[in-house]
Motif scaffolding. Structure first.
Motif, PDB file in Angstrom:
ATOM      1  N   GLU A  90      52.323 -16.346 124.868  1.00  0.00           N
ATOM      2  CA  GLU A  90      51.727 -17.053 124.519  1.00  0.00           C
ATOM      3  C   GLU A  90      51.448 -17.622 122.971  1.00  0.00           C
ATOM      4  OE1 GLU A  90      47.882 -14.893 122.495  1.00  0.00           O
ATOM      5  OE2 GLU A  90      48.140 -15.282 124.972  1.00  0.00           O
ATOM      6  N   ASP A 113      52.091 -12.307 127.213  1.00  0.00           N
ATOM      7  CA  ASP A 113      51.571 -12.402 125.609  1.00  0.00           C
ATOM      8  C   ASP A 113      52.071 -10.919 124.869  1.00  0.00           C
ATOM      9  OD1 ASP A 113      47.766 -11.882 125.844  1.00  0.00           O
ATOM     10  OD2 ASP A 113      49.015 -12.927 123.899  1.00  0.00           O
ATOM     11  N   ASP A 116      48.143  -8.846 122.922  1.00  0.00           N
ATOM     12  CA  ASP A 116      46.648  -9.067 123.694  1.00  0.00           C
ATOM     13  C   ASP A 116      45.560  -8.676 122.468  1.00  0.00           C
ATOM     14  OD1 ASP A 116      44.232  -8.470 125.492  1.00  0.00           O
ATOM     15  OD2 ASP A 116      45.159 -10.126 125.700  1.00  0.00           O
ATOM     16  N   GLY A 117      44.285  -9.995 121.885  1.00  0.00           N
ATOM     17  CA  GLY A 117      43.147  -8.541 121.686  1.00  0.00           C
ATOM     18  C   GLY A 117      43.589  -8.539 120.150  1.00  0.00           C
ATOM     19  N   SER A 118      44.569  -9.775 119.505  1.00  0.00           N
ATOM     20  CA  SER A 118      44.893 -10.352 118.738  1.00  0.00           C
ATOM     21  C   SER A 118      43.667  -9.797 117.410  1.00  0.00           C
ATOM     22  CB  SER A 118      46.373 -11.173 117.562  1.00  0.00           C
ATOM     23  OG  SER A 118      45.366 -12.259 118.321  1.00  0.00           O
ATOM     24  N   TRP A 240      32.452  -3.469 126.002  1.00  0.00           N
ATOM     25  CA  TRP A 240      33.063  -5.060 125.118  1.00  0.00           C
ATOM     26  C   TRP A 240      34.311  -4.881 124.333  1.00  0.00           C
ATOM     27  CZ3 TRP A 240      35.040  -8.971 127.914  1.00  0.00           C
ATOM     28  CH2 TRP A 240      35.274 -10.052 127.650  1.00  0.00           C
ATOM     29  N   MET A 244      41.825  -6.815 126.275  1.00  0.00           N
ATOM     30  CA  MET A 244      41.914  -7.208 127.707  1.00  0.00           C
ATOM     31  C   MET A 244      41.851  -6.107 128.062  1.00  0.00           C
ATOM     32  SD  MET A 244      43.391 -10.079 130.589  1.00  0.00           S
ATOM     33  CE  MET A 244      42.485 -10.583 132.395  1.00  0.00           C
ATOM     34  N   TYR A 260      35.281 -12.078 132.097  1.00  0.00           N
ATOM     35  CA  TYR A 260      35.538 -13.717 131.467  1.00  0.00           C
ATOM     36  C   TYR A 260      35.754 -14.201 131.649  1.00  0.00           C
ATOM     37  CZ  TYR A 260      35.570 -15.050 126.558  1.00  0.00           C
ATOM     38  OH  TYR A 260      35.056 -16.005 125.546  1.00  0.00           O
ATOM     39  N   LYS A 270      38.590 -18.301 129.169  1.00  0.00           N
ATOM     40  CA  LYS A 270      39.199 -18.163 127.702  1.00  0.00           C
ATOM     41  C   LYS A 270      40.782 -17.604 128.299  1.00  0.00           C
ATOM     42  CE  LYS A 270      39.535 -16.026 123.850  1.00  0.00           C
ATOM     43  NZ  LYS A 270      38.941 -15.052 122.544  1.00  0.00           N
ATOM     44  N   ARG A 272      44.753 -16.881 130.161  1.00  0.00           N
ATOM     45  CA  ARG A 272      45.869 -17.544 130.576  1.00  0.00           C
ATOM     46  C   ARG A 272      45.934 -17.027 131.826  1.00  0.00           C
ATOM     47  NH1 ARG A 272      44.803 -18.074 124.937  1.00  0.00           N
ATOM     48  NH2 ARG A 272      44.230 -15.631 124.980  1.00  0.00           N
TER      49      ARG A 272
HETATM   50  P1  FBP Z   1      44.577 -12.840 122.814  1.00  0.00           P
HETATM   51  O1  FBP Z   1      43.389 -12.204 122.002  1.00  0.00           O
HETATM   52  O2  FBP Z   1      46.095 -12.531 123.428  1.00  0.00           O
HETATM   53  O3  FBP Z   1      44.584 -14.255 122.709  1.00  0.00           O
HETATM   54  O4  FBP Z   1      43.135 -12.474 123.959  1.00  0.00           O
HETATM   55  C1  FBP Z   1      42.687 -13.011 124.205  1.00  0.00           C
HETATM   56  C2  FBP Z   1      41.467 -12.083 124.290  1.00  0.00           C
HETATM   57  O5  FBP Z   1      41.438 -11.127 122.827  1.00  0.00           O
HETATM   58  C3  FBP Z   1      41.022 -10.589 124.956  1.00  0.00           C
HETATM   59  O6  FBP Z   1      41.999  -9.653 125.051  1.00  0.00           O
HETATM   60  C4  FBP Z   1      40.004 -10.422 125.148  1.00  0.00           C
HETATM   61  O7  FBP Z   1      39.329  -9.930 126.403  1.00  0.00           O
HETATM   62  C5  FBP Z   1      39.238 -11.926 124.699  1.00  0.00           C
HETATM   63  O8  FBP Z   1      40.046 -12.654 124.545  1.00  0.00           O
HETATM   64  C6  FBP Z   1      37.908 -11.915 123.606  1.00  0.00           C
HETATM   65  O9  FBP Z   1      37.355 -12.997 123.401  1.00  0.00           O
HETATM   66  P2  FBP Z   1      36.078 -13.287 122.802  1.00  0.00           P
HETATM   67  O10 FBP Z   1      37.033 -13.014 121.297  1.00  0.00           O
HETATM   68  O11 FBP Z   1      35.775 -14.272 123.009  1.00  0.00           O
HETATM   69  O12 FBP Z   1      35.326 -11.164 122.872  1.00  0.00           O
END
Ligand code: FBP
Length: 334
Positions: A90, A113, A116-118, A240, A244, A260, A270, A272
């Motif tokens: 990613e 990735d 994830d959820g960074s 929420w 992910m 999503y 959003k 990938r």
């Molecule tokens: P990355 O952090 O790998 O970019 O992932 C995307 C993500 O953070 C998912 O883990 C999560 O479900 C989503 O985006 C959260 O989106 P939002 O910021 O719109 O709540």
């Protein structure tokens, strides 16, 4: 005292068939990488790496220092096995080339990735690593070699760096979860043959996007919110975490749906396809759940790019089928 089988012992018996030797080797590198990432994540602000870098990744997202650090850890650990012909991350625009002497039996591709959820990492909320393994028909793979549908995955998994560190994976015959024992630094089998409940009363979606959603998603969420007073005749709960991996892990444990969807802000959603939606869909389907874009099974989406985005709805089978059905009908709702 319960004795737990460790992951490499488990995989030796669980992985059968033509890929077993290679997968055992590749996965032992992936496991090492996740253990190293756990150490960095656990140290949190002590490492001074909680901030953003000046750079952006291909998605136009500001990269966190830990995005790049975990990316380096994963690449470093997983390019040694000799089986990986190419990687895609990613955090990097192009596919990652593997040095000739490191891909003698280069027959596999690793997509991931690293963090994830960074957006949660500097507020101490669960984050994860997601990976997907494909066959490579080319020892010196090009971009096109990576563009395989999710049905072609031979293995997928994630690590969740949460209240404990958990690793969950499938190689096409069920889903198994392992917890990192911090004393022995071993992943031990704690969640054998994970199954997702067919029905649920819990949904996960970023509600702040409500006005941008298309009608079928608004209809589904409205009915959940109307609860007992509405057509569903039962109340629903909402979650929420904005990670992910954490959402899907909760769904594997107690059921639920994660959404999503596409919306008028981002037409293709959003998340990938290649290193978020496909690996998670493989795991969810192997655990008896379902996964859709709304109009198509995610695993059958024909990829057009390494970093392509797709609408994602996955989890408890009966709810996902209801959501897909709402995308089929032209609703008469005003
Ligand atoms: P990355 O952090 O790998 O970019 O992932 C995307 C993500 O953070 C998912 O883990 C999560 O479900 C989503 O985006 C959260 O989106 P939002 O910021 O719109 O709540």
């Amino acid at each position: 005292m319960t004795t737990f089988i460790n992951i490499s012992e488990f995989l030796k018996h669980h992985l059968q068939g033509e890929h077993s030797v290679a997968l055992n080797t590749i996965l032992s590198d992936v496991i090492e990488a996740c253990k190293n990432i756990t150490v960095v994540i656990d140290k949190g602000a002590l490492t001074g790496n909680m901030g953003n870098l000046g750079s952006e990744n291909i998605q136009g997202e500001v990269q966190k220092a830990l995005d790049v650090i975990t990316d380096d850890i994963f690449i470093e650990a997983c390019q040694q096995s000799g089986y990986i012909a190419g990687m895609a991350s990613e955090e990097l625009v192009d596919v990652i080339e593997i040095a000739d002497n490191n891909r003698k039996n280069g027959q596999y591709l690793l997509l991931f990735d690293p963090l994830d959820g960074s957006s949660n990492v500097n507020v101490n909320i669960s984050v994860g690593t997601i990976f997907s393994i494909l066959k490579s028909s080319n020892k010196k793979p090009e971009l096109s070699d990576f563009l395989q549908a999710g049905t072609e995955q031979i293995c997928a998994g994630y690590a969740l760096y949460g209240t404990s560190t958990t690793l969950v994976l499938t190689a096409g015959s069920g889903v198994n979860g392992f917890t990192l024992d911090v004393d022995s630094n071993e992943f031990l089998l704690t969640h054998p043959d994970m199954q997702i409940a067919k029905d649920t009363q819990e949904f996960a979606i970023n509600m702040s996007n409500y006005r941008f959603w298309r009608e079928p998603v608004q209809r589904y969420i409205d009915e959940c919110l109307q609860g007992e007073e509405g057509d569903r005749k039962k109340d629903f709960n909402m979650r929420w975490v904005a990670s992910m991996v954490a959402e899907i892990h909760r769904i594997l444990i107690r059921g639920g749906v994660f959404m999503y969807p596409t919306d008028s802000k981002s037409r293709s959603g959003k998340l990938r396809l290649m290193y978020e939606a496909n690996p998670m869909s493989f795991i969810v389907e192997q655990a008896g759940g379902a996964s859709t874009t709304g109009t198509q099974r995610i695993l059958e989406v024909k990829p057009s790019g390494i970093h392509q985005r797709v609408p994602v709805m996955m989890g408890s089978k009966n709810e996902i089928e209801r959501i897909a059905a709402y995308h089929q009908v032209k609703s008469k709702r005003k």
